[in-house]
Write a protein that holds these residues in place. Structure first.
Motif, PDB file in Angstrom:
ATOM      1  N   LYS A   1     -95.966 -69.232  18.806  1.00  0.00           N
ATOM      2  CA  LYS A   1     -95.396 -67.890  18.785  1.00  0.00           C
ATOM      3  C   LYS A   1     -95.561 -67.233  20.154  1.00  0.00           C
ATOM      4  N   PHE A   2     -94.655 -66.300  20.462  1.00  0.00           N
ATOM      5  CA  PHE A   2     -94.875 -65.566  21.703  1.00  0.00           C
ATOM      6  C   PHE A   2     -94.423 -64.117  21.600  1.00  0.00           C
ATOM      7  N   ILE A   3     -95.141 -63.274  22.356  1.00  0.00           N
ATOM      8  CA  ILE A   3     -94.909 -61.830  22.392  1.00  0.00           C
ATOM      9  C   ILE A   3     -94.447 -61.448  23.789  1.00  0.00           C
ATOM     10  N   TYR A   4     -93.431 -60.610  23.838  1.00  0.00           N
ATOM     11  CA  TYR A   4     -93.008 -60.052  25.122  1.00  0.00           C
ATOM     12  C   TYR A   4     -93.290 -58.553  25.116  1.00  0.00           C
ATOM     13  N   ARG A   5     -93.850 -58.068  26.218  1.00  0.00           N
ATOM     14  CA  ARG A   5     -94.111 -56.640  26.351  1.00  0.00           C
ATOM     15  C   ARG A   5     -93.286 -56.067  27.497  1.00  0.00           C
ATOM     16  N   VAL A   6     -92.542 -55.019  27.188  1.00  0.00           N
ATOM     17  CA  VAL A   6     -91.708 -54.354  28.184  1.00  0.00           C
ATOM     18  C   VAL A   6     -92.595 -53.712  29.245  1.00  0.00           C
ATOM     19  N   ALA A   7     -92.216 -53.861  30.516  1.00  0.00           N
ATOM     20  CA  ALA A   7     -93.014 -53.315  31.612  1.00  0.00           C
ATOM     21  C   ALA A   7     -92.338 -52.149  32.315  1.00  0.00           C
ATOM     22  N   SER A   8     -91.032 -51.981  32.116  1.00  0.00           N
ATOM     23  CA  SER A   8     -90.288 -50.935  32.803  1.00  0.00           C
ATOM     24  C   SER A   8     -89.060 -50.580  31.982  1.00  0.00           C
ATOM     25  N   ASP A   9     -88.575 -49.362  32.154  1.00  0.00           N
ATOM     26  CA  ASP A   9     -87.337 -48.972  31.463  1.00  0.00           C
ATOM     27  C   ASP A   9     -86.190 -49.904  31.827  1.00  0.00           C
ATOM     28  N   ASN A  10     -86.197 -50.428  33.044  1.00  0.00           N
ATOM     29  CA  ASN A  10     -85.135 -51.339  33.480  1.00  0.00           C
ATOM     30  C   ASN A  10     -85.105 -52.625  32.667  1.00  0.00           C
ATOM     31  N   ASP A  11     -86.233 -53.035  32.107  1.00  0.00           N
ATOM     32  CA  ASP A  11     -86.298 -54.259  31.299  1.00  0.00           C
ATOM     33  C   ASP A  11     -85.430 -54.163  30.051  1.00  0.00           C
ATOM     34  N   CYS A  12     -85.061 -52.942  29.678  1.00  0.00           N
ATOM     35  CA  CYS A  12     -84.329 -52.716  28.423  1.00  0.00           C
ATOM     36  C   CYS A  12     -82.843 -52.516  28.633  1.00  0.00           C
ATOM     37  N   ASN A  13     -82.388 -52.657  29.876  1.00  0.00           N
ATOM     38  CA  ASN A  13     -80.997 -52.349  30.197  1.00  0.00           C
ATOM     39  C   ASN A  13     -80.395 -53.486  31.007  1.00  0.00           C
ATOM     40  N   PRO A  14     -79.427 -54.216  30.471  1.00  0.00           N
ATOM     41  CA  PRO A  14     -78.839 -55.350  31.199  1.00  0.00           C
ATOM     42  C   PRO A  14     -78.305 -54.983  32.573  1.00  0.00           C
ATOM     43  N   SER A  15     -77.768 -53.791  32.727  1.00  0.00           N
ATOM     44  CA  SER A  15     -77.202 -53.390  34.017  1.00  0.00           C
ATOM     45  C   SER A  15     -78.264 -52.904  35.003  1.00  0.00           C
ATOM     46  N   GLY A  16     -79.479 -52.692  34.521  1.00  0.00           N
ATOM     47  CA  GLY A  16     -80.525 -52.176  35.398  1.00  0.00           C
ATOM     48  C   GLY A  16     -81.597 -53.190  35.748  1.00  0.00           C
ATOM     49  N   LEU A  17     -81.438 -54.428  35.276  1.00  0.00           N
ATOM     50  CA  LEU A  17     -82.473 -55.434  35.508  1.00  0.00           C
ATOM     51  C   LEU A  17     -82.679 -55.685  37.000  1.00  0.00           C
ATOM     52  N   LEU A  18     -83.943 -55.685  37.421  1.00  0.00           N
ATOM     53  CA  LEU A  18     -84.273 -55.943  38.822  1.00  0.00           C
ATOM     54  C   LEU A  18     -84.484 -57.438  39.035  1.00  0.00           C
ATOM     55  N   ILE A  19     -83.454 -58.210  38.686  1.00  0.00           N
ATOM     56  CA  ILE A  19     -83.486 -59.674  38.802  1.00  0.00           C
ATOM     57  C   ILE A  19     -82.273 -60.082  39.636  1.00  0.00           C
ATOM     58  N   HIS A  20     -82.501 -60.815  40.710  1.00  0.00           N
ATOM     59  CA  HIS A  20     -81.427 -61.106  41.659  1.00  0.00           C
ATOM     60  C   HIS A  20     -80.568 -62.309  41.257  1.00  0.00           C
ATOM     61  N   LEU A  21     -81.186 -63.365  40.735  1.00  0.00           N
ATOM     62  CA  LEU A  21     -80.444 -64.586  40.436  1.00  0.00           C
ATOM     63  C   LEU A  21     -79.892 -64.558  39.018  1.00  0.00           C
ATOM     64  N   ALA A  22     -78.632 -64.979  38.872  1.00  0.00           N
ATOM     65  CA  ALA A  22     -78.010 -65.028  37.547  1.00  0.00           C
ATOM     66  C   ALA A  22     -78.785 -65.951  36.618  1.00  0.00           C
ATOM     67  N   ARG A  23     -79.296 -67.062  37.148  1.00  0.00           N
ATOM     68  CA  ARG A  23     -80.093 -68.003  36.345  1.00  0.00           C
ATOM     69  C   ARG A  23     -81.313 -67.311  35.752  1.00  0.00           C
ATOM     70  N   ASP A  24     -82.005 -66.544  36.583  1.00  0.00           N
ATOM     71  CA  ASP A  24     -83.228 -65.890  36.131  1.00  0.00           C
ATOM     72  C   ASP A  24     -82.928 -64.778  35.130  1.00  0.00           C
ATOM     73  N   LYS A  25     -81.799 -64.093  35.320  1.00  0.00           N
ATOM     74  CA  LYS A  25     -81.397 -63.067  34.354  1.00  0.00           C
ATOM     75  C   LYS A  25     -81.084 -63.711  33.005  1.00  0.00           C
ATOM     76  N   TYR A  26     -80.386 -64.843  33.036  1.00  0.00           N
ATOM     77  CA  TYR A  26     -80.085 -65.550  31.789  1.00  0.00           C
ATOM     78  C   TYR A  26     -81.379 -65.960  31.078  1.00  0.00           C
ATOM     79  N   LEU A  27     -82.318 -66.520  31.847  1.00  0.00           N
ATOM     80  CA  LEU A  27     -83.579 -66.957  31.249  1.00  0.00           C
ATOM     81  C   LEU A  27     -84.345 -65.781  30.654  1.00  0.00           C
ATOM     82  N   TYR A  28     -84.359 -64.656  31.357  1.00  0.00           N
ATOM     83  CA  TYR A  28     -85.044 -63.485  30.817  1.00  0.00           C
ATOM     84  C   TYR A  28     -84.425 -63.056  29.491  1.00  0.00           C
TER      85      TYR A  28
END
Length: 379
Positions: A127-154
């Motif tokens: 089992k695994f738990i994810y904890r939100v760290a920033s408001d941006n984590d909850c918004n696809p358009s606001g994610l602070l992730i540069h690579l499309a691969r990494d955004k998909y994985l997240y």
């Protein structure tokens, strides 16, 4: 009746080492590094077997610190561009997760590691738990992730988490609106101060602590300092964006009422909160800042644009403002009216004792952990 064996939990926090262990002061520290380490320390005496997976900074593999066993994944700069995502990052990360051999895994902060952990838990039926760290984590358009691969994985990992923890009602609602996911609000941990300094001995008027990044708006803190030359400002922050850091450093050095400390080891930051009268935050975007809790637990007011769930205004434990002029006025009022500061100090301490003691905060985490452990046992 036989006793149930202890639940094993592993926290994946690649940059946690500088908070958890001594001797790694050059490693970046942000709010989630602090939160994961405090959670690990709180769970250990609660009957859990706790481990953590961090990057390899030269620490011995499997070393134990404060009841937490630390496994190392990969070195930050290891591997060749283009292939290092597979080796060493993915392969060595999974190897460390396997050595931890936990029942439940936990991670936070949007990034590729969320998806890699989800895949690991699917493969090994954990089992695994994810904890939100920033408001941006909850918004696809606001994610602070540069690579499309990494955004998909997240986003893959987010969708496959067995439990999600949010920091605020705002994040709870954003996850539901943007990802159609249900979460549970969990509080944050804060270390208690080791000493108390009387008002007369507090020699820092305004303290600013944050990573030097554009979205944290350190330039606004300097604008404020420049407009208040009789007020002493201290700034602490590491060089997350080197060019910006150099500009902020040079400008801070040119102002007589500003002392710029740069990066300060986590274990030494507390003394600056002890010494300050007002804590300042100029960020545009946050989750729930650890710095607010560190200020409030000492009875210090927070003056900020960002007010999570309206707490500052509702509890009257600082000043939620909308402009630099309002910020200036708030700081001036706080520094010239000792009775105002004293009233806020009393309210801060009451608010923190009622809402942020370790016992209160731990409840939400234990509830989710116990629920997932029961699912494991029945499955």
């Amino acid at each position: 009746m036989p006793q149930r064996k202890p639940i094993k939990i592993c926290l994946l926090g690649l940059e946690n080492i500088s908070v958890l262990m001594n001797g790694f002061n050059n490693v970046r520290v942000g709010g989630e590094q602090v939160q994961q380490s405090l959670l690990a320390r709180a769970l250990s005496p609660s009957g859990y077997q706790v481990s953590m997976v961090c990057m390899d900074y030269g620490q011995p593999d499997g070393a134990e610190e404060d009841g937490v066993r630390v496994y190392k994944a990969y070195a930050p700069s290891a591997g060749l561009p283009g292939v290092r995502f597979i080796y060493p990052r993915w392969i060595k990360l999974w190897s460390a997760l396997r050595r931890a051999d936990a029942d439940i895994y936990y991670t936070s902060c949007a990034g590729m590691q969320v998806g890699l952990l989800a895949l690991f838990c699917e493969r090994y039926k954990r089992k695994f738990i994810y904890r939100v760290a920033s408001d941006n984590d909850c918004n696809p358009s606001g994610l602070l992730i540069h690579l499309a691969r990494d955004k998909y994985l997240y986003e893959y990992g987010l969708q496959h988490a067995h439990g999600i923890l949010a920091q605020s009602q705002q994040q709870f609602e954003a996850l539901e609106a943007n990802y159609q996911l249900t979460s549970q609000i969990a509080g944050m941990f804060v270390e208690k101060p080791s000493r108390s300094i009387s008002y007369e001995k507090r020699d820092i008027d305004v303290l600013w602590v944050n990573n030097i990044r554009q979205l944290k708006r350190p330039d606004l803190a300097l604008d404020l300092a420049e407009s208040m030359p009789s007020v002493s400002f201290h700034m602490i922050g590491g060089p997350n964006e080197p060019e910006l850091y150099e500009r902020i450093y040079r400008r801070a050095k040119s102002l007589r009422n500003v002392i710029f400390h740069g990066a300060v080891p986590y274990r030494q930051v507390g003394e600056f909160y002890d010494r300050c009268r007002v804590f300042l935050n100029t960020s545009d975007i946050e989750g729930f800042p650890n710095s607010y809790l560190q200020a409030w637990v000492r009875g210090r007011p927070v003056v900020a644009f960002f007010d999570p769930d309206g707490i500052i205004a509702r509890e009257s434990i600082g000043w939620a403002v909308r402009s630099l002029d309002e910020m200036t006025s708030a700081i001036h009022s706080l520094l010239t009216q000792e009775s105002l500061l004293y009233g806020i100090e009393v309210r801060c301490q009451k608010f923190m004792s009622e809402n942020y003691s370790d016992t209160v905060v731990l409840k939400s985490y234990l509830q989710m952990l116990e629920g997932l452990a029961s699912d494991n046992a029945s499955g």
